[in-house]
Design a protein around this motif. Structure first.
Motif, PDB file in Angstrom:
ATOM      1  N   PHE A 225       0.814  -1.239  -0.022  1.00  0.00           N
ATOM      2  CA  PHE A 225      -0.095  -0.023   0.106  1.00  0.00           C
ATOM      3  C   PHE A 225       0.892   1.122  -0.193  1.00  0.00           C
ATOM      4  O   PHE A 225       0.480   2.175  -0.805  1.00  0.00           O
ATOM      5  CB  PHE A 225      -0.925   0.113   1.229  1.00  0.00           C
ATOM      6  N   CYS A 226       2.049   1.309   0.919  1.00  0.00           N
ATOM      7  CA  CYS A 226       2.841   2.336   0.756  1.00  0.00           C
ATOM      8  C   CYS A 226       3.432   2.562  -0.398  1.00  0.00           C
ATOM      9  O   CYS A 226       3.617   3.923  -0.848  1.00  0.00           O
ATOM     10  CB  CYS A 226       3.704   2.406   1.889  1.00  0.00           C
ATOM     11  N   LEU A 227       4.125   1.645  -1.247  1.00  0.00           N
ATOM     12  CA  LEU A 227       4.489   1.879  -2.424  1.00  0.00           C
ATOM     13  C   LEU A 227       3.619   2.288  -3.271  1.00  0.00           C
ATOM     14  O   LEU A 227       3.985   3.193  -4.355  1.00  0.00           O
ATOM     15  CB  LEU A 227       5.486   0.430  -2.912  1.00  0.00           C
ATOM     16  N   MET A 228       2.369   1.533  -3.500  1.00  0.00           N
ATOM     17  CA  MET A 228       1.548   2.063  -4.762  1.00  0.00           C
ATOM     18  C   MET A 228       1.079   3.335  -4.310  1.00  0.00           C
ATOM     19  O   MET A 228       0.667   4.258  -5.283  1.00  0.00           O
ATOM     20  CB  MET A 228       0.275   0.983  -4.372  1.00  0.00           C
ATOM     21  N   THR A 229       0.922   4.009  -3.036  1.00  0.00           N
ATOM     22  CA  THR A 229       0.656   5.442  -2.799  1.00  0.00           C
ATOM     23  C   THR A 229       1.541   6.151  -3.360  1.00  0.00           C
ATOM     24  O   THR A 229       1.125   7.237  -3.817  1.00  0.00           O
ATOM     25  CB  THR A 229       0.217   5.488  -1.268  1.00  0.00           C
ATOM     26  N   TRP A 230       2.809   5.835  -3.197  1.00  0.00           N
ATOM     27  CA  TRP A 230       3.893   6.788  -3.515  1.00  0.00           C
ATOM     28  C   TRP A 230       3.936   6.869  -4.952  1.00  0.00           C
ATOM     29  O   TRP A 230       3.892   7.763  -5.549  1.00  0.00           O
ATOM     30  CB  TRP A 230       4.986   6.081  -3.187  1.00  0.00           C
ATOM     31  N   CYS A 231       3.601   5.673  -5.624  1.00  0.00           N
ATOM     32  CA  CYS A 231       3.585   5.679  -7.091  1.00  0.00           C
ATOM     33  C   CYS A 231       2.361   6.339  -7.871  1.00  0.00           C
ATOM     34  O   CYS A 231       2.675   7.002  -8.860  1.00  0.00           O
ATOM     35  CB  CYS A 231       3.784   4.054  -7.728  1.00  0.00           C
ATOM     36  N   ILE A 232       1.396   6.047  -7.118  1.00  0.00           N
ATOM     37  CA  ILE A 232       0.067   6.943  -7.542  1.00  0.00           C
ATOM     38  C   ILE A 232       0.421   8.378  -7.609  1.00  0.00           C
ATOM     39  O   ILE A 232      -0.035   9.224  -8.506  1.00  0.00           O
ATOM     40  CB  ILE A 232      -1.243   6.432  -6.671  1.00  0.00           C
ATOM     41  N   GLY A 233       1.118   8.897  -6.358  1.00  0.00           N
ATOM     42  CA  GLY A 233       1.483  10.279  -6.359  1.00  0.00           C
ATOM     43  C   GLY A 233       2.493  10.721  -7.330  1.00  0.00           C
ATOM     44  O   GLY A 233       2.267  11.959  -7.732  1.00  0.00           O
ATOM     45  N   ALA A 234       3.516   9.886  -7.672  1.00  0.00           N
ATOM     46  CA  ALA A 234       4.352  10.193  -8.894  1.00  0.00           C
ATOM     47  C   ALA A 234       3.990  10.072 -10.275  1.00  0.00           C
ATOM     48  O   ALA A 234       4.168  11.011 -11.025  1.00  0.00           O
ATOM     49  CB  ALA A 234       5.489   9.368  -8.457  1.00  0.00           C
ATOM     50  N   LYS A 235       3.335   9.067 -10.391  1.00  0.00           N
ATOM     51  CA  LYS A 235       2.873   8.665 -11.829  1.00  0.00           C
ATOM     52  C   LYS A 235       1.265   8.538 -12.091  1.00  0.00           C
ATOM     53  O   LYS A 235       1.000   8.540 -13.342  1.00  0.00           O
ATOM     54  CB  LYS A 235       3.380   7.541 -12.148  1.00  0.00           C
ATOM     55  N   GLY A 236       0.561   8.474 -11.122  1.00  0.00           N
ATOM     56  CA  GLY A 236      -0.894   8.547 -11.321  1.00  0.00           C
ATOM     57  C   GLY A 236      -1.295   7.096 -11.224  1.00  0.00           C
ATOM     58  O   GLY A 236      -0.619   6.100 -11.444  1.00  0.00           O
ATOM     59  N   PRO A 237      -2.794   6.916 -10.785  1.00  0.00           N
ATOM     60  CA  PRO A 237      -3.395   5.746 -10.789  1.00  0.00           C
ATOM     61  C   PRO A 237      -3.252   4.836 -12.080  1.00  0.00           C
ATOM     62  O   PRO A 237      -3.165   3.421 -11.907  1.00  0.00           O
ATOM     63  CB  PRO A 237      -5.003   6.155 -10.486  1.00  0.00           C
ATOM     64  N   LEU A 238      -3.091   5.072 -13.313  1.00  0.00           N
ATOM     65  CA  LEU A 238      -3.317   4.432 -14.569  1.00  0.00           C
ATOM     66  C   LEU A 238      -1.828   3.779 -14.461  1.00  0.00           C
ATOM     67  O   LEU A 238      -1.795   2.442 -14.926  1.00  0.00           O
ATOM     68  CB  LEU A 238      -3.269   5.494 -15.797  1.00  0.00           C
ATOM     69  N   TYR A 239      -0.864   4.417 -14.219  1.00  0.00           N
ATOM     70  CA  TYR A 239       0.606   3.793 -14.269  1.00  0.00           C
ATOM     71  C   TYR A 239       0.665   2.376 -13.464  1.00  0.00           C
ATOM     72  O   TYR A 239       1.209   1.536 -13.895  1.00  0.00           O
ATOM     73  CB  TYR A 239       1.648   4.832 -13.837  1.00  0.00           C
ATOM     74  N   VAL A 240       0.132   2.728 -12.274  1.00  0.00           N
ATOM     75  CA  VAL A 240       0.058   1.362 -11.314  1.00  0.00           C
ATOM     76  C   VAL A 240      -0.904   0.513 -11.793  1.00  0.00           C
ATOM     77  O   VAL A 240      -0.560  -0.940 -11.637  1.00  0.00           O
ATOM     78  CB  VAL A 240      -0.732   1.990  -9.979  1.00  0.00           C
ATOM     79  N   SER A 241      -1.996   0.719 -12.299  1.00  0.00           N
ATOM     80  CA  SER A 241      -2.909  -0.341 -12.884  1.00  0.00           C
ATOM     81  C   SER A 241      -2.266  -1.147 -14.051  1.00  0.00           C
ATOM     82  O   SER A 241      -2.617  -2.166 -14.423  1.00  0.00           O
ATOM     83  CB  SER A 241      -3.968   0.361 -13.355  1.00  0.00           C
TER      84      SER A 241
END
Length: 351
Positions: free
Chosen positions: A265-281
């Protein structure tokens, strides 16, 4: 280059962590561990892991809790944790890690179906983005149905030369496990995706009122711990069933709670902030590939034609939905810029 490399590596780590969870959780349940007990322990370890982040990172910015917010967090705990994970792990016990990961990729399509009536998504039949989301959803659902009802012949792949003695002892002689039910397993996994999609709808509303992701997640896991413990005792009254022996059971529950809930959760939250939710998906299908390879190499899992074709359709559908959503977001951003420039022109003094 460095700005793109760090999020990429973090998301690969998240997918590797989730792949490990699927493998060792499957082995733990093949030893006879009740999946309801596995989920209960996972929430307890996740709560203990994520609580310090919530306290230290959000103690000064945490909004005030109201009854409405607590109720929404309670609903999130039911749909996003308890129901989602119970159906997922019972489904995993009755299927294979590859099938479980494949069916988890239908979540964006199911979320789209539920989001339309709530006004969170538009159909947009006349636009390419709308058509991509519609066809992507169709492919996801079609792939899930094909994977669930059709198996076909075994794909002729050479057997892995890796012999993990523990997995061989826990599994069956004809495949990954003696606990495979190709009807019940996929059905429960689809129900898990449906429950997860409902959580997305509720969470979207909650985030608008309570912008404290670590605190809400800690409360959500805490509530889910009570729910899952109660459900676990309802299904298994024997206290010996709650023993974390053999060691694979303790390893699985601690690993799932810390690595796949708190850390992920912590890593995905950081990535969402840096690259957006689409990048994570976009990284979701990577989990399917990793698990398929590990299941073949470590668990001697056999790959069926239906599983292969269904997985390909699901991944194609997933990227169709994500592409359509990305195009809509780009269009919305362009419209906002046009409105913004228009407002600036109105504010300019006239001569």
């Amino acid at each position: 280059m460095a700005g793109n490399l760090v999020p990429f590596l973090l998301m690969v780590i998240v997918q590797l962590g989730s792949a490990g969870m699927n493998i060792i959780s499957k082995l733990a349940m093949d030893t006879g561990m009740n999946p309801f007990i596995h989920v209960a322990y996972r929430q307890l370890f996740a709560t203990v892991s994520i609580a310090p982040f919530a306290y230290f990172l959000e103690r000064k910015t945490r909004p005030k809790l109201t009854f409405s917010i607590i109720f929404q967090i309670f609903l999130c705990s039911i749909f996003g944790v308890s129901v989602t994970q119970i159906t997922y792990f019972v489904g995993l016990k009755n299927s294979t890690p590859t099938i479980a990961c494949a069916l988890s990729n239908i979540t964006p399509a199911v979320t789209f179906i539920f989001a339309v009536p709530f006004g969170l998504e538009k159909l947009g039949f006349k636009t390419k983005a709308g058509q991509a989301k519609l066809w992507g959803t169709t492919f996801c659902v079609g792939g899930a149905l094909l994977l669930s009802v059709y198996h076909g012949h075994i794909v002729g792949i050479a057997q892995s030369s890796i012999h993990w003695r523990y997995a061989e002892n826990a599994g069956g002689k004809d495949g990954v496990s003696n606990h495979v039910n190709f009807i019940l397993g996929p059905f429960l996994l689809i129900m898990s995706a449906v429950s997860w999609a409902i959580w997305f709808i509720i969470q979207a509303r909650l985030s608008e009122k309570y912008n404290a992701p670590y605190s809400s997640s800690a409360l959500m896991c805490l509530m889910a711990s009570f729910q899952c413990v109660i459900v676990g005792f309802c299904f298994d009254h024997d206290m010996s069933a709650w023993a974390l022996t053999p060691m694979i059971r303790a390893t699985s529950t601690i690993y799932s709670g810390i690595v796949c809930t708190a850390l992920a959760f912590c890593l995905m939250t950081w990535c969402i902030g840096a690259k957006g939710p689409l990048y994570v998906s976009v990284f979701s299908p990577l989990l399917l590939v990793i698990v398929a390879i590990l299941s073949w190499a470590l668990l001697q899992e056999k790959l069926y034609i239906g599983t292969l074709v269904g997985s390909v359709l699901i991944v194609m559908g997933l990227y169709g939905v994500l592409w359509g959503k990305n195009k809509e977001m780009e269009k919305d951003d362009d419209n906002k810029e046009i409105v913004h420039f228009g407002e600036e022109d109105e504010l300019k003094p006239t001569k």
